[in-house]
Write a protein that holds these residues in place. Structure first.
Motif, PDB file in Angstrom:
ATOM      1  N   GLY A   1      -5.672 -14.093 -46.284  1.00  0.00           N
ATOM      2  CA  GLY A   1      -5.195 -13.619 -44.996  1.00  0.00           C
ATOM      3  C   GLY A   1      -3.748 -13.931 -44.697  1.00  0.00           C
ATOM      4  N   TYR A   2      -2.866 -13.769 -45.692  1.00  0.00           N
ATOM      5  CA  TYR A   2      -1.435 -13.935 -45.457  1.00  0.00           C
ATOM      6  C   TYR A   2      -0.647 -12.915 -46.268  1.00  0.00           C
ATOM      7  N   PHE A   3       0.622 -12.791 -45.953  1.00  0.00           N
ATOM      8  CA  PHE A   3       1.534 -11.986 -46.752  1.00  0.00           C
ATOM      9  C   PHE A   3       1.985 -12.804 -47.959  1.00  0.00           C
ATOM     10  N   VAL A   4       2.194 -12.133 -49.068  1.00  0.00           N
ATOM     11  CA  VAL A   4       2.753 -12.765 -50.269  1.00  0.00           C
ATOM     12  C   VAL A   4       4.041 -12.048 -50.640  1.00  0.00           C
ATOM     13  N   ALA A   5       5.095 -12.824 -50.854  1.00  0.00           N
ATOM     14  CA  ALA A   5       6.389 -12.275 -51.278  1.00  0.00           C
ATOM     15  C   ALA A   5       6.769 -12.944 -52.590  1.00  0.00           C
ATOM     16  N   LEU A   6       6.642 -12.211 -53.688  1.00  0.00           N
ATOM     17  CA  LEU A   6       6.936 -12.748 -55.014  1.00  0.00           C
ATOM     18  C   LEU A   6       8.324 -12.304 -55.441  1.00  0.00           C
ATOM     19  N   CYS A   7       9.191 -13.272 -55.727  1.00  0.00           N
ATOM     20  CA  CYS A   7      10.566 -12.985 -56.146  1.00  0.00           C
ATOM     21  C   CYS A   7      10.727 -13.401 -57.603  1.00  0.00           C
ATOM     22  N   ASN A   8      10.955 -12.440 -58.474  1.00  0.00           N
ATOM     23  CA  ASN A   8      10.983 -12.688 -59.911  1.00  0.00           C
ATOM     24  C   ASN A   8      12.406 -12.703 -60.457  1.00  0.00           C
ATOM     25  N   ARG A   9      12.567 -13.426 -61.560  1.00  0.00           N
ATOM     26  CA  ARG A   9      13.816 -13.381 -62.322  1.00  0.00           C
ATOM     27  C   ARG A   9      13.974 -12.004 -62.957  1.00  0.00           C
ATOM     28  N   VAL A  10      15.175 -11.736 -63.411  1.00  0.00           N
ATOM     29  CA  VAL A  10      15.434 -10.492 -64.114  1.00  0.00           C
ATOM     30  C   VAL A  10      16.498 -10.752 -65.172  1.00  0.00           C
ATOM     31  N   GLY A  11      16.399 -10.040 -66.304  1.00  0.00           N
ATOM     32  CA  GLY A  11      17.446 -10.103 -67.316  1.00  0.00           C
ATOM     33  C   GLY A  11      17.003 -10.712 -68.637  1.00  0.00           C
ATOM     34  N   GLN A  12      17.764 -10.390 -69.675  1.00  0.00           N
ATOM     35  CA  GLN A  12      17.523 -10.897 -71.025  1.00  0.00           C
ATOM     36  C   GLN A  12      18.129 -12.286 -71.174  1.00  0.00           C
ATOM     37  N   GLU A  13      17.303 -13.226 -71.667  1.00  0.00           N
ATOM     38  CA  GLU A  13      17.809 -14.565 -71.948  1.00  0.00           C
ATOM     39  C   GLU A  13      17.496 -14.909 -73.407  1.00  0.00           C
ATOM     40  N   ASP A  14      17.276 -16.177 -73.718  1.00  0.00           N
ATOM     41  CA  ASP A  14      17.179 -16.586 -75.116  1.00  0.00           C
ATOM     42  C   ASP A  14      15.994 -15.956 -75.840  1.00  0.00           C
ATOM     43  N   CYS A  15      14.787 -16.200 -75.346  1.00  0.00           N
ATOM     44  CA  CYS A  15      13.616 -15.619 -76.014  1.00  0.00           C
ATOM     45  C   CYS A  15      12.740 -14.838 -75.047  1.00  0.00           C
ATOM     46  N   LEU A  16      13.235 -14.621 -73.848  1.00  0.00           N
ATOM     47  CA  LEU A  16      12.472 -13.909 -72.832  1.00  0.00           C
ATOM     48  C   LEU A  16      13.334 -12.846 -72.165  1.00  0.00           C
ATOM     49  N   THR A  17      12.698 -11.743 -71.821  1.00  0.00           N
ATOM     50  CA  THR A  17      13.306 -10.758 -70.931  1.00  0.00           C
ATOM     51  C   THR A  17      12.514 -10.792 -69.638  1.00  0.00           C
ATOM     52  N   PHE A  18      13.174 -11.198 -68.566  1.00  0.00           N
ATOM     53  CA  PHE A  18      12.502 -11.288 -67.280  1.00  0.00           C
ATOM     54  C   PHE A  18      12.466  -9.918 -66.624  1.00  0.00           C
ATOM     55  N   ALA A  19      11.324  -9.594 -66.034  1.00  0.00           N
ATOM     56  CA  ALA A  19      11.013  -8.211 -65.685  1.00  0.00           C
ATOM     57  C   ALA A  19      11.592  -7.743 -64.363  1.00  0.00           C
ATOM     58  N   GLY A  20      11.873  -8.681 -63.441  1.00  0.00           N
ATOM     59  CA  GLY A  20      12.167  -8.214 -62.090  1.00  0.00           C
ATOM     60  C   GLY A  20      10.874  -7.776 -61.422  1.00  0.00           C
ATOM     61  N   GLU A  21      10.886  -6.602 -60.812  1.00  0.00           N
ATOM     62  CA  GLU A  21       9.693  -6.046 -60.161  1.00  0.00           C
ATOM     63  C   GLU A  21       9.132  -6.989 -59.085  1.00  0.00           C
TER      64      GLU A  21
ATOM     65  N   LEU B   1      13.757  -4.577 -64.382  1.00  0.00           N
ATOM     66  CA  LEU B   1      14.921  -4.880 -65.233  1.00  0.00           C
ATOM     67  C   LEU B   1      16.263  -4.644 -64.557  1.00  0.00           C
ATOM     68  N   GLU B   2      16.281  -4.593 -63.229  1.00  0.00           N
ATOM     69  CA  GLU B   2      17.534  -4.380 -62.512  1.00  0.00           C
ATOM     70  C   GLU B   2      17.694  -5.428 -61.416  1.00  0.00           C
ATOM     71  N   GLU B   3      18.932  -5.844 -61.185  1.00  0.00           N
ATOM     72  CA  GLU B   3      19.197  -6.708 -60.050  1.00  0.00           C
ATOM     73  C   GLU B   3      18.980  -5.917 -58.759  1.00  0.00           C
ATOM     74  N   ALA B   4      18.515  -6.611 -57.731  1.00  0.00           N
ATOM     75  CA  ALA B   4      18.218  -5.915 -56.481  1.00  0.00           C
ATOM     76  C   ALA B   4      18.057  -6.919 -55.353  1.00  0.00           C
ATOM     77  N   ILE B   5      18.237  -6.434 -54.139  1.00  0.00           N
ATOM     78  CA  ILE B   5      17.787  -7.147 -52.942  1.00  0.00           C
ATOM     79  C   ILE B   5      16.655  -6.305 -52.363  1.00  0.00           C
ATOM     80  N   LEU B   6      15.474  -6.858 -52.379  1.00  0.00           N
ATOM     81  CA  LEU B   6      14.301  -6.141 -51.895  1.00  0.00           C
ATOM     82  C   LEU B   6      14.039  -6.552 -50.452  1.00  0.00           C
ATOM     83  N   PHE B   7      14.052  -5.577 -49.553  1.00  0.00           N
ATOM     84  CA  PHE B   7      13.748  -5.827 -48.143  1.00  0.00           C
ATOM     85  C   PHE B   7      12.315  -5.413 -47.849  1.00  0.00           C
ATOM     86  N   ALA B   8      11.670  -6.195 -47.015  1.00  0.00           N
ATOM     87  CA  ALA B   8      10.312  -5.851 -46.581  1.00  0.00           C
ATOM     88  C   ALA B   8      10.157  -6.234 -45.115  1.00  0.00           C
TER      89      ALA B   8
END
Length: 274
Positions: free
Chosen positions: A198-218, A235-242
């Motif tokens: 019964g709450y809102f969830v706001a998930l903020c993910n990393r983005v970009g290619q690093e050493d052995c991981l590509t962070f997805a964004g989304e 896979l893009e930088e962004a400011i997501l408003f909700a």
């Protein structure tokens, strides 16, 4: 209320990352955000991609410290709540930590990740010790906010604890890799948590290619009915408003039904022998 999730790639230069983040912070505030959140270790490369060597404490910083001081000044200037995520040093220990700063610039407290994983490209046990702050919920100017740092989101008991603490919004600073989980599970897990608790969830993910991981964004936000209300690009930088109405959480199935019908007197015996 408007929430902004800043989905930003991290380059090697931590100072430059912080400066870029402060610019994005101002942009989000100009866009009407009252709560601004950043991804896991947003201002530095994701250290646990490689096993820890030497003294990883040299990579960490104190809370309060230089980064929280900069964001506290900006929060006070703009009147915005901010949730960060930092590699925290506390004496001889280090934590994956999220300081929560109120709109007057005051540091309300710090949530430390309590479940620490270890598998290829996520060698976290060499960097962090389990958090000792529990599952706090913060009374901010914008509302009651809890934090579930990355791996903690996989634990239903932790997500339930935030509900029992009265959270209307749970922020999830995340380091999620591209195609890390089966199709649909990335969002579905948080949709179920929002619905069951019964709450809102706001998930903020990393983005970009690093050493052995590509962070997805989304990055995304979901409502107490489990619906995803908005999501950021892959896979893009962004400011997501909700735009969220925290008062609507009171009408959720969880608050009207599920939480009222719990049987906590039964639960201890289910876990005694585990």
């Amino acid at each position: 209320m408007r929430v902004a999730l800043i989905q930003q790639r991290a380059e090697v230069d931590k100072g430059a990352n912080v400066r870029r983040a402060l610019v994005a912070f101002e942009e989000a505030a100009r866009g009407g955000a009252e709560v601004i959140a950043f991804a896991e270790l947003a201002f530095e490369r994701f250290h646990p991609q490689t096993p820890a060597t030497g003294d990883p404490l040299t990579l960490a910083e104190t809370i309060p410290g230089p980064t929280t001081e900069q964001f506290s000044r900006k929060a006070r200037e703009l009147g915005v709540v901010v949730i960060l995520n930092l590699y925290e040093r506390d004496g001889a220990r280090a934590f994956d930590s999220s300081p929560v700063i109120d709109a007057d610039g005051s540091l309300l407290g710090t949530t430390r990740m309590i479940h620490i994983t270890d598998y290829p490209c996520f060698h976290e046990q060499g960097y962090y010790v389990p958090g000792d702050t529990g599952a706090p919920v913060y009374d901010t100017r914008a509302g009651r906010i809890g934090v579930a740092i990355c791996y903690d989101r996989h634990y239903p008991e932790y997500m339930r604890a935030l509900a029992l603490g009265g959270a209307d919004l749970v922020v999830v600073p995340q380091a999620g890799a591209l195609d890390e989980w089966p199709e649909g599970l990335y969002e579905a897990e948080m949709r179920v948590a929002a619905f069951q608790n019964g709450y809102f969830v706001a998930l903020c993910n990393r983005v970009g290619q690093e050493d052995c991981l590509t962070f997805a964004g989304e990055s995304f936000v979901c409502a107490p009915d489990g619906a995803v209300t908005t999501r950021a690009a892959r896979l893009e930088e962004a400011i997501l408003f909700a735009d969220v109405d925290l008062r609507s959480a009171d009408a959720s199935h969880a608050r009207q039904l599920f939480l009222k019908h719990r049987r906590p007197e039964l639960y201890p015996s289910w876990f005694e022998a585990r």
